[in-house]
Scaffold this active site. Structure first.
Site, PDB file in Angstrom:
ATOM      1  N   LYS A  11       0.833  -1.203   0.000  1.00  0.00           N
ATOM      2  CA  LYS A  11       0.000   0.000   0.000  1.00  0.00           C
ATOM      3  C   LYS A  11       0.871   1.257   0.000  1.00  0.00           C
ATOM      4  O   LYS A  11       0.691   2.159  -0.804  1.00  0.00           O
ATOM      5  CB  LYS A  11      -0.917   0.042   1.240  1.00  0.00           C
ATOM      6  CG  LYS A  11      -1.868  -1.123   1.360  1.00  0.00           C
ATOM      7  CD  LYS A  11      -2.797  -0.972   2.571  1.00  0.00           C
ATOM      8  CE  LYS A  11      -2.122  -1.030   3.925  1.00  0.00           C
ATOM      9  NZ  LYS A  11      -1.511  -2.338   4.238  1.00  0.00           N
ATOM     10  N   ARG A  58     -10.399   0.898   7.605  1.00  0.00           N
ATOM     11  CA  ARG A  58     -10.023  -0.453   7.983  1.00  0.00           C
ATOM     12  C   ARG A  58     -11.119  -1.202   8.714  1.00  0.00           C
ATOM     13  O   ARG A  58     -10.916  -2.334   9.114  1.00  0.00           O
ATOM     14  CB  ARG A  58      -8.839  -0.363   8.939  1.00  0.00           C
ATOM     15  CG  ARG A  58      -7.532  -0.820   8.339  1.00  0.00           C
ATOM     16  CD  ARG A  58      -6.497  -0.310   9.302  1.00  0.00           C
ATOM     17  NE  ARG A  58      -5.345  -1.102   9.351  1.00  0.00           N
ATOM     18  CZ  ARG A  58      -4.175  -0.718   8.818  1.00  0.00           C
ATOM     19  NH1 ARG A  58      -4.075   0.368   8.113  1.00  0.00           N
ATOM     20  NH2 ARG A  58      -3.130  -1.457   9.003  1.00  0.00           N
ATOM     21  N   ARG A 103      11.608  -5.344   5.420  1.00  0.00           N
ATOM     22  CA  ARG A 103      11.403  -3.931   5.076  1.00  0.00           C
ATOM     23  C   ARG A 103      12.292  -3.005   5.898  1.00  0.00           C
ATOM     24  O   ARG A 103      12.518  -3.210   7.083  1.00  0.00           O
ATOM     25  CB  ARG A 103       9.943  -3.560   5.346  1.00  0.00           C
ATOM     26  CG  ARG A 103       9.704  -2.050   5.323  1.00  0.00           C
ATOM     27  CD  ARG A 103       8.272  -1.668   5.335  1.00  0.00           C
ATOM     28  NE  ARG A 103       7.544  -2.199   6.460  1.00  0.00           N
ATOM     29  CZ  ARG A 103       6.219  -2.228   6.517  1.00  0.00           C
ATOM     30  NH1 ARG A 103       5.491  -1.765   5.524  1.00  0.00           N
ATOM     31  NH2 ARG A 103       5.632  -2.719   7.575  1.00  0.00           N
TER      32      ARG A 103
HETATM   33  P1  AP5 Z   1       0.095   0.513   8.760  1.00  0.00           P
HETATM   34  O1  AP5 Z   1       1.275   1.374   8.888  1.00  0.00           O
HETATM   35  O2  AP5 Z   1      -0.953   0.904   7.795  1.00  0.00           O
HETATM   36  O3  AP5 Z   1       0.587  -0.977   8.493  1.00  0.00           O
HETATM   37  P2  AP5 Z   1      -0.044  -2.200   7.693  1.00  0.00           P
HETATM   38  O4  AP5 Z   1      -1.441  -2.073   7.219  1.00  0.00           O
HETATM   39  O5  AP5 Z   1       0.250  -3.366   8.561  1.00  0.00           O
HETATM   40  O6  AP5 Z   1       0.686  -2.198   6.348  1.00  0.00           O
HETATM   41  P3  AP5 Z   1       2.221  -1.952   6.120  1.00  0.00           P
HETATM   42  O7  AP5 Z   1       2.528  -0.492   6.177  1.00  0.00           O
HETATM   43  O8  AP5 Z   1       2.995  -2.864   6.997  1.00  0.00           O
HETATM   44  O9  AP5 Z   1       2.350  -2.516   4.630  1.00  0.00           O
HETATM   45  P4  AP5 Z   1       2.148  -1.802   3.230  1.00  0.00           P
HETATM   46  O10 AP5 Z   1       0.955  -2.427   2.586  1.00  0.00           O
HETATM   47  O11 AP5 Z   1       2.180  -0.320   3.318  1.00  0.00           O
HETATM   48  O12 AP5 Z   1       3.438  -2.367   2.483  1.00  0.00           O
HETATM   49  P5  AP5 Z   1       4.767  -1.615   1.984  1.00  0.00           P
HETATM   50  O13 AP5 Z   1       4.446  -0.802   0.785  1.00  0.00           O
HETATM   51  O14 AP5 Z   1       5.483  -0.962   3.090  1.00  0.00           O
HETATM   52  O15 AP5 Z   1      -0.595   0.353  10.184  1.00  0.00           O
HETATM   53  C1  AP5 Z   1       0.192   0.046  11.320  1.00  0.00           C
HETATM   54  C2  AP5 Z   1      -0.676   0.013  12.578  1.00  0.00           C
HETATM   55  O16 AP5 Z   1      -1.309   1.294  12.762  1.00  0.00           O
HETATM   56  C3  AP5 Z   1      -1.843  -0.986  12.564  1.00  0.00           C
HETATM   57  O17 AP5 Z   1      -1.430  -2.267  12.970  1.00  0.00           O
HETATM   58  C4  AP5 Z   1      -2.809  -0.332  13.546  1.00  0.00           C
HETATM   59  O18 AP5 Z   1      -2.377  -0.552  14.870  1.00  0.00           O
HETATM   60  C5  AP5 Z   1      -2.634   1.146  13.254  1.00  0.00           C
HETATM   61  N1  AP5 Z   1      -3.555   1.649  12.223  1.00  0.00           N
HETATM   62  C6  AP5 Z   1      -3.208   2.200  11.014  1.00  0.00           C
HETATM   63  N2  AP5 Z   1      -4.289   2.568  10.318  1.00  0.00           N
HETATM   64  C7  AP5 Z   1      -5.363   2.251  11.099  1.00  0.00           C
HETATM   65  C8  AP5 Z   1      -6.761   2.391  10.922  1.00  0.00           C
HETATM   66  N3  AP5 Z   1      -7.308   2.927   9.799  1.00  0.00           N
HETATM   67  N4  AP5 Z   1      -7.577   1.955  11.925  1.00  0.00           N
HETATM   68  C9  AP5 Z   1      -7.063   1.425  13.068  1.00  0.00           C
HETATM   69  N5  AP5 Z   1      -5.738   1.267  13.287  1.00  0.00           N
HETATM   70  C10 AP5 Z   1      -4.903   1.678  12.312  1.00  0.00           C
HETATM   71  O19 AP5 Z   1       5.599  -2.905   1.495  1.00  0.00           O
HETATM   72  C11 AP5 Z   1       6.119  -3.830   2.441  1.00  0.00           C
HETATM   73  C12 AP5 Z   1       7.527  -4.279   2.020  1.00  0.00           C
HETATM   74  O20 AP5 Z   1       7.446  -5.052   0.829  1.00  0.00           O
HETATM   75  C13 AP5 Z   1       8.491  -3.136   1.702  1.00  0.00           C
HETATM   76  O21 AP5 Z   1       9.771  -3.520   2.119  1.00  0.00           O
HETATM   77  C14 AP5 Z   1       8.424  -3.005   0.176  1.00  0.00           C
HETATM   78  O22 AP5 Z   1       9.654  -2.549  -0.360  1.00  0.00           O
HETATM   79  C15 AP5 Z   1       8.141  -4.433  -0.252  1.00  0.00           C
HETATM   80  N6  AP5 Z   1       7.243  -4.540  -1.405  1.00  0.00           N
HETATM   81  C16 AP5 Z   1       6.178  -3.740  -1.698  1.00  0.00           C
HETATM   82  N7  AP5 Z   1       5.555  -4.180  -2.831  1.00  0.00           N
HETATM   83  C17 AP5 Z   1       6.228  -5.293  -3.242  1.00  0.00           C
HETATM   84  C18 AP5 Z   1       6.068  -6.199  -4.345  1.00  0.00           C
HETATM   85  N8  AP5 Z   1       5.073  -6.038  -5.234  1.00  0.00           N
HETATM   86  N9  AP5 Z   1       6.961  -7.214  -4.453  1.00  0.00           N
HETATM   87  C19 AP5 Z   1       7.969  -7.389  -3.560  1.00  0.00           C
HETATM   88  N10 AP5 Z   1       8.177  -6.559  -2.483  1.00  0.00           N
HETATM   89  C20 AP5 Z   1       7.310  -5.528  -2.332  1.00  0.00           C
HETATM   90 MG    MG Z   2       2.305   1.050   4.889  1.00  0.00          MG
END
Ligand code: AP5
Ligand code: MG
Ligand code: ZN
Length: 216
Positions: free
Chosen positions: A13, A88, A127
């Site tokens: 995302k 969410r 990451r």
């Molecule tokens: P948040 O920060 O939103 O974390 P998440 O949803 O767990 O998602 P991530 O940020 O971990 O993943 P992403 O999808 O952004 O992936 P990324 O691009 O970094 O939320 C964290 C916490 O905050 C929650 O647990 C909750 O407590 C709270 N919270 C937040 N919003 C909330 C809400 N609305 N309501 C309630 N609580 C809330 O990619 C991941 C990795 O993979 C990177 O290293 C990237 O380089 C790599 N990558 C990306 N795409 C690919 C691909 N296609 N192939 C290979 N590698 C890839």
């Molecule tokens: Mg994220």
């Protein structure tokens, strides 16, 4: 244009929202980033959400909804915004609908990045992020071109998130399936849902998203 980027933890995302925001002149609003900033600054909100964030649970709806409704009014969002990680829960989605209606704005698309659970833990545990400009990297899938140096800004300082360990990732996945995945049904009926295959590499996912949004 106003978009939601939707998907499980580690789906990409943040990676895709950041590129899309740059390409289309939109502002990326990540509730995760906003909440982490609040925790780091030890604000009242930060103190209330710290434990939930560290243990991979969702933060209370009313806090997150308030953060977003305060933020969308700021002038940098005039061209539109990309919501990354919000809504969410069904309550958050309903609050977003009400908020947009109130401001005479529309939600143009919900981009769902679909990835099976077995790929996600490896994505998250590998990451890291530039401490200076926020660019995201991955040890295997997206290493900096020069090891240890950010491609975007040249910084050599990187950070890792406290919730990026395997145990917490599994809890975040459980929260995703029970509380967030029901939104697929919520949005499917609206004709705005654009689902892309997030198991592909970063560039292919980007292309799929561009294609899905090409008519908008
Ligand atoms: P948040 O920060 O939103 O974390 P998440 O949803 O767990 O998602 P991530 O940020 O971990 O993943 P992403 O999808 O952004 O992936 P990324 O691009 O970094 O939320 C964290 C916490 O905050 C929650 O647990 C909750 O407590 C709270 N919270 C937040 N919003 C909330 C809400 N609305 N309501 C309630 N609580 C809330 O990619 C991941 C990795 O993979 C990177 O290293 C990237 O380089 C790599 N990558 C990306 N795409 C690919 C691909 N296609 N192939 C290979 N590698 C890839
Ligand atoms: Mg994220
Ligand atoms: Zn950087």
């Amino acid at each position: 244009m106003n978009l939601v980027v939707f998907g499980p933890p580690g789906a990409g995302k943040g990676t895709q929202a950041r590129m899309l925001a740059e390409a289309r002149g939109l502002v990326q609003l990540s509730t995760g980033d906003m909440l982490r900033a609040a925790v780091a600054a030890e604000t009242d909100i930060g103190k209330q959400v710290k434990e939930a964030m560290e243990t991979g649970q969702l933060c209370p709806d009313e806090i997150v909804i308030r953060l977003i409704s305060d933020r969308v009014d700021e002038p940098d969002g005039a061209n539109g915004f990309i919501l990354d990680g919000f809504p969410r829960t069904v309550a958050q989605a309903e609050a977003l609908d009400a908020l947009l209606k109130d401001k005479n704005k529309d939600l143009d698309a919900v981009v769902e990045i679909k990835v099976d659970d077995d790929l996600l833990v490896g994505r998250i545990t590998g990451r890291f992020t530039c401490a200076n400009c926020g660019e995201g990297y991955h040890e295997t899938f997206r290493p900096p071109k020069r090891p240890g140096v950010c491609d975007k800004c040249g910084s050599t300082e990187f950070t890792r998130r406290e919730d990026d360990n395997e145990e917490t990732v599994r809890r975040r996945l459980t929260a995703y399936h029970s509380e967030t995945e029901p939104l697929v049904d919520y949005y499917s009926g609206t004709g705005r849902m654009k689902t892309v295959d997030g198991a592909q590499d970063i560039a292919s996912v980007k292309e799929q998203i561009e294609e899905a949004l090409s008519g908008l």
